[in-house]
Design an enzyme around this catalytic site. Structure first.
Site, PDB file in Angstrom:
ATOM      1  N   ARG A  27     -10.584 -54.443  -0.560  1.00  0.00           N
ATOM      2  CA  ARG A  27      -9.281 -53.906  -0.141  1.00  0.00           C
ATOM      3  C   ARG A  27      -8.540 -54.823   0.826  1.00  0.00           C
ATOM      4  O   ARG A  27      -7.743 -54.355   1.636  1.00  0.00           O
ATOM      5  CB  ARG A  27      -9.418 -52.510   0.498  1.00  0.00           C
ATOM      6  N   ARG A  31      -3.024 -51.798   2.217  1.00  0.00           N
ATOM      7  CA  ARG A  31      -2.024 -51.260   3.142  1.00  0.00           C
ATOM      8  C   ARG A  31      -2.152 -51.705   4.598  1.00  0.00           C
ATOM      9  O   ARG A  31      -1.237 -51.502   5.379  1.00  0.00           O
ATOM     10  CB  ARG A  31      -2.036 -49.728   3.088  1.00  0.00           C
ATOM     11  N   ARG A  40       5.347 -52.442  -0.936  1.00  0.00           N
ATOM     12  CA  ARG A  40       5.106 -51.049  -1.323  1.00  0.00           C
ATOM     13  C   ARG A  40       6.306 -50.153  -0.974  1.00  0.00           C
ATOM     14  O   ARG A  40       6.551 -49.146  -1.644  1.00  0.00           O
ATOM     15  CB  ARG A  40       3.842 -50.593  -0.593  1.00  0.00           C
ATOM     16  N   ASP A  76      -6.568 -51.795  -9.999  1.00  0.00           N
ATOM     17  CA  ASP A  76      -7.344 -50.620  -9.628  1.00  0.00           C
ATOM     18  C   ASP A  76      -8.368 -50.352 -10.723  1.00  0.00           C
ATOM     19  O   ASP A  76      -8.137 -50.706 -11.885  1.00  0.00           O
ATOM     20  CB  ASP A  76      -6.427 -49.403  -9.453  1.00  0.00           C
TER      21      ASP A  76
HETATM   22  O1  1CP Z   1      -7.883 -55.733  -2.301  1.00  0.00           O
HETATM   23  C1  1CP Z   1      -8.573 -55.232  -3.191  1.00  0.00           C
HETATM   24  O2  1CP Z   1      -9.731 -54.828  -3.017  1.00  0.00           O
HETATM   25  C2  1CP Z   1      -8.008 -55.233  -4.604  1.00  0.00           C
HETATM   26  C3  1CP Z   1      -7.463 -54.041  -5.071  1.00  0.00           C
HETATM   27  C4  1CP Z   1      -8.234 -52.763  -5.326  1.00  0.00           C
HETATM   28  C5  1CP Z   1      -9.568 -52.528  -5.723  1.00  0.00           C
HETATM   29  C6  1CP Z   1     -10.704 -53.532  -5.885  1.00  0.00           C
HETATM   30  C7  1CP Z   1      -7.587 -51.508  -5.291  1.00  0.00           C
HETATM   31  C8  1CP Z   1      -6.185 -51.306  -4.912  1.00  0.00           C
HETATM   32  N1  1CP Z   1      -8.473 -50.558  -5.736  1.00  0.00           N
HETATM   33  C9  1CP Z   1      -9.700 -51.136  -5.987  1.00  0.00           C
HETATM   34  C10 1CP Z   1     -10.917 -50.509  -6.504  1.00  0.00           C
HETATM   35  C11 1CP Z   1     -11.033 -49.026  -6.470  1.00  0.00           C
HETATM   36  N2  1CP Z   1     -10.073 -48.102  -6.774  1.00  0.00           N
HETATM   37  C12 1CP Z   1     -12.238 -48.333  -6.226  1.00  0.00           C
HETATM   38  C13 1CP Z   1     -13.560 -48.982  -5.949  1.00  0.00           C
HETATM   39  C14 1CP Z   1     -13.719 -49.391  -4.551  1.00  0.00           C
HETATM   40  C15 1CP Z   1     -13.829 -48.244  -3.548  1.00  0.00           C
HETATM   41  O3  1CP Z   1     -14.860 -47.572  -3.521  1.00  0.00           O
HETATM   42  O4  1CP Z   1     -12.842 -48.063  -2.789  1.00  0.00           O
HETATM   43  C16 1CP Z   1     -11.968 -46.949  -6.328  1.00  0.00           C
HETATM   44  C17 1CP Z   1     -12.947 -45.814  -6.145  1.00  0.00           C
HETATM   45  C18 1CP Z   1     -10.589 -46.809  -6.671  1.00  0.00           C
HETATM   46  C19 1CP Z   1      -9.838 -45.553  -6.924  1.00  0.00           C
HETATM   47  C20 1CP Z   1      -8.725 -45.408  -5.978  1.00  0.00           C
HETATM   48  N3  1CP Z   1      -7.519 -46.055  -6.100  1.00  0.00           N
HETATM   49  C21 1CP Z   1      -8.689 -44.693  -4.760  1.00  0.00           C
HETATM   50  C22 1CP Z   1      -9.866 -43.891  -4.190  1.00  0.00           C
HETATM   51  C23 1CP Z   1      -9.678 -42.447  -4.483  1.00  0.00           C
HETATM   52  C24 1CP Z   1     -10.884 -41.621  -4.086  1.00  0.00           C
HETATM   53  O5  1CP Z   1     -11.525 -41.056  -4.984  1.00  0.00           O
HETATM   54  O6  1CP Z   1     -11.186 -41.537  -2.888  1.00  0.00           O
HETATM   55  C25 1CP Z   1      -7.415 -44.865  -4.185  1.00  0.00           C
HETATM   56  C26 1CP Z   1      -6.875 -44.256  -2.917  1.00  0.00           C
HETATM   57  C27 1CP Z   1      -6.687 -45.756  -5.037  1.00  0.00           C
HETATM   58  C28 1CP Z   1      -5.333 -46.330  -4.812  1.00  0.00           C
HETATM   59  C29 1CP Z   1      -5.347 -47.749  -4.384  1.00  0.00           C
HETATM   60  N4  1CP Z   1      -6.010 -48.770  -5.074  1.00  0.00           N
HETATM   61  C30 1CP Z   1      -5.746 -49.968  -4.465  1.00  0.00           C
HETATM   62  C31 1CP Z   1      -4.885 -49.714  -3.333  1.00  0.00           C
HETATM   63  C32 1CP Z   1      -4.330 -50.784  -2.419  1.00  0.00           C
HETATM   64  C33 1CP Z   1      -4.660 -48.326  -3.295  1.00  0.00           C
HETATM   65  C34 1CP Z   1      -3.767 -47.607  -2.294  1.00  0.00           C
HETATM   66  C35 1CP Z   1      -2.423 -47.425  -2.938  1.00  0.00           C
HETATM   67  C36 1CP Z   1      -1.231 -47.408  -2.020  1.00  0.00           C
HETATM   68  O7  1CP Z   1      -0.630 -48.474  -1.732  1.00  0.00           O
HETATM   69  O8  1CP Z   1      -0.835 -46.310  -1.625  1.00  0.00           O
END
Ligand code: 1CP
Length: 342
Positions: A27, A31, A40, A76
Site C-alpha cells: 500500500r 492514501r 483521488r 486491486d
Molecule cells: O500500493 C499498493 O500496495 C498497490 C495497490 C493495492 C494492492 C496491492 C491496492 C490499492 N490494493 C491492493 C491489494 C488488496 N486489495 C488486498 C490485499 C492486501 C491487503 O490485505 O490489504 C485486499 C484485501 C484488497 C481489497 C481492498 N481494496 C480493500 C480491503 C477491504 C477489506 O476487506 O477490508 C480496500 C479498502 C480496497 C480499496 C483500495 N485498494 C487499493 C487502495 C489504495 C484502496 C483504497 C481506495 C481509496 O483510494 O479510497
C-alpha cells in the site's frame, strides 16, 4: 558493456546479498501520500483503477517520494473478479462491493487478457518510466474467492464460509476457476514487464491448517509452478496473514521464492527454519510508523540485524495506514539503506 549487478530487490529475492537492503511497502501507492489524495480528489477509485495513465502516475509516486527499491502496480485484487464479469464498485468509507455475491461458477465468464488491456498498458508505461523493478500481483485464489462469494469486504466472511460448508463441490469449482484465471492474469502482467509477482493471502488465517493444506494452498502451489514454468527465474512472493502458527508447515517444499508473513511472526526465527524459502520479506508492525523517529530507526536496524541481509527485503507485515506521515515512512526507507550500506 560490462555486466551490472541486478537491482537490489531482485538480488535479494534470488537469495543473494545485495549492496543495500532493498525496501518497499505494501500500500505504498495509497492514501497516506498527499499526491495520491490529489489524484483521488479528481477521480473516483474506479476511474483510477481503469486508466493506464493514472495507474502509471500513482504507481510511480512512492518511488519518487520515498526512494523505495520496487514499485507495486497500482491496482486491486478485485480487478480480476471484475474481469470475470462481476460488477464492482468501491463505497467511500466502506470498501469494495460487488453488484451481487457470486452464486456459482456458472455465472463467471472465462478470463480474456483483452479485458485487462488498461492494466497491461499501464504496466508497459510504468516499466518504460521506472528506475526500479515493478511487482505485479494478485490475491490468492482463496482470498479472492472469499470476496466474490461474500459480495463485499468482510470481517468474518460468513456468507462465503457457509458456501464452503453447504456447497463444498461448488466452492472447489469456484477456486479452480479463480486459480486458472489468476494464472493468466499474472502471466499478462509479467509479459507486459513485471519483474516479480506477489500473491496476497490476506484471509488465509480464516482456514485451519488442514484445509489450508488440502484446499487453499494447492492453488498457490499451482500458480507458482505455472509461473516458474513459463518464466524461469521469476520471483514469486507470498504474503500471508494470520497463518503464523502453521505457515512453515504449509510452505515446506513449496516453490515459493519469498515469504512475507504478518508482523506477529518472528521473521528471524522463520528464516532460520530449514523449511523457509530462500528469501524473506517483511514484517514491521505497520503501526510502528506512528512512533517517534528514533524508535522507527532502531526498529528497522534491529530487524535487519536479526534477519540478516542475505535474501532479505524490508517491508511491513501488512499495508501502510492511510493516516501515516509519509516522512516517517521515508525515514524507515533511509534507515534500511543506511544499515545495508554499513
Ligand atoms: O500500493 C499498493 O500496495 C498497490 C495497490 C493495492 C494492492 C496491492 C491496492 C490499492 N490494493 C491492493 C491489494 C488488496 N486489495 C488486498 C490485499 C492486501 C491487503 O490485505 O490489504 C485486499 C484485501 C484488497 C481489497 C481492498 N481494496 C480493500 C480491503 C477491504 C477489506 O476487506 O477490508 C480496500 C479498502 C480496497 C480499496 C483500495 N485498494 C487499493 C487502495 C489504495 C484502496 C483504497 C481506495 C481509496 O483510494 O479510497
Amino acid at each position: 558493456m560490462t555486466e551490472i549487478q541486478a537491482p537490489p530487490f531482485l538480488e535479494a529475492l534470488a537469495g543473494r546479498t545485495p549492496a543495500r537492503v532493498p525496501v518497499w511497502f505494501m500500500r505504498q501507492a495509497g492514501r497516506f501520500l498527499p499526491e495520491y489524495r490529489a489524484v483521488r480528489a479528481r477521480h473516483t477509485f474506479e476511474e483510477m483503477l481503469h486508466s493506464p495513465d493514472l495507474i502509471t502516475e500513482v504507481t510511480l509516486q512512492p518511488v519518487e517520494r520515498l526512494g523505495v527499491d520496487a514499485a507495486i502496480l497500482f491496482s486491486d485484487i478485485l480487478v480480476l473478479p471484475e474481469a470475470l464479469g462481476m460488477g464492482l464498485s468501491y463505497v467511500d468509507g466502506e470498501g469494495p462491493r460487488f453488484d451481487a455475491p457470486l452464486e456459482g461458477v456458472g455465472s463467471l465468464r472465462p478470463f480474456e487478457p483483452a479485458s485487462i488491456a488498461f492494466l497491461t498498458r499501464g504496466v508497459r508505461q510504468i516499466v518504460a518510466a521506472s528506475k526500479v523493478p515493478l511487482i505485479g500481483f494478485a490475491g490468492t485464489p482463496w482470498t479472492v474467492a472469499l470476496y466474490m462469494l461474500e459480495g463485499r469486504h468482510g470481517r468474518d466472511f460468513l456468507r462465503a464460509r457457509r458456501f464452503l460448508r453447504e456447497k463444498p463441490a461448488e466452492f472447489r469449482a469456484v477456486l479452480e476457476a479463480v486459480t486458472e484465471a489468476t494464472g493468466a492474469y499474472l502471466e499478462a502482467q509479467v509479459e507486459a514487464g513485471a519483474r516479480a509477482v506477489q500473491l496476497f493471502d490476506s484471509w488465509g488465517g480464516l482456514l485451519g491448517p488442514e484445509e489450508q493444506r488440502s484446499l487453499a494452498h494447492p492453488c498457490v502451489e499451482r500458480l507458482a509452478a505455472r509461473l516458474h514454468a513459463r518464466f524461469p527465474g521469476l520471483p514469486v512472493i507470498l504474503y500471508s496473514k494470520g497463518t503464523g502458527a502453521y505457515l512453515l508447515d504449509l510452505i515446506e517444499k513449496t516453490n515459493i521464492d519469498a515469504l512475507n508473513p504478518d508482523w506477529t511472526v518472528d521473521l528471524a526465527a522463520c528464516r532460520r527454519d530449514p523449511r523457509c524459502p530462500p528469501a524473506v520479506q517483511g514484517n514491521l508492525d505497520p503501526s510502528l510508523f506512528f512512533a517517534d523517529e528514533a524508535t522507527i530507526r532502531s526498529a528497522v536496524h534491529d530487524l535487519i540485524r536479526a534477519v540478516g541481509r542475505r535474501g532479505y527485503v524490508l517491508n511491513a507485515g501488512h499495508g501502510l495506514n492511510p493516516e501515516l506521515d509519509p516522512g516517517r515512512v521515508k525515514l524507515a526507507v533511509d534507515a534500511a539503506h543506511e544499515a545495508g550500506a554499513a
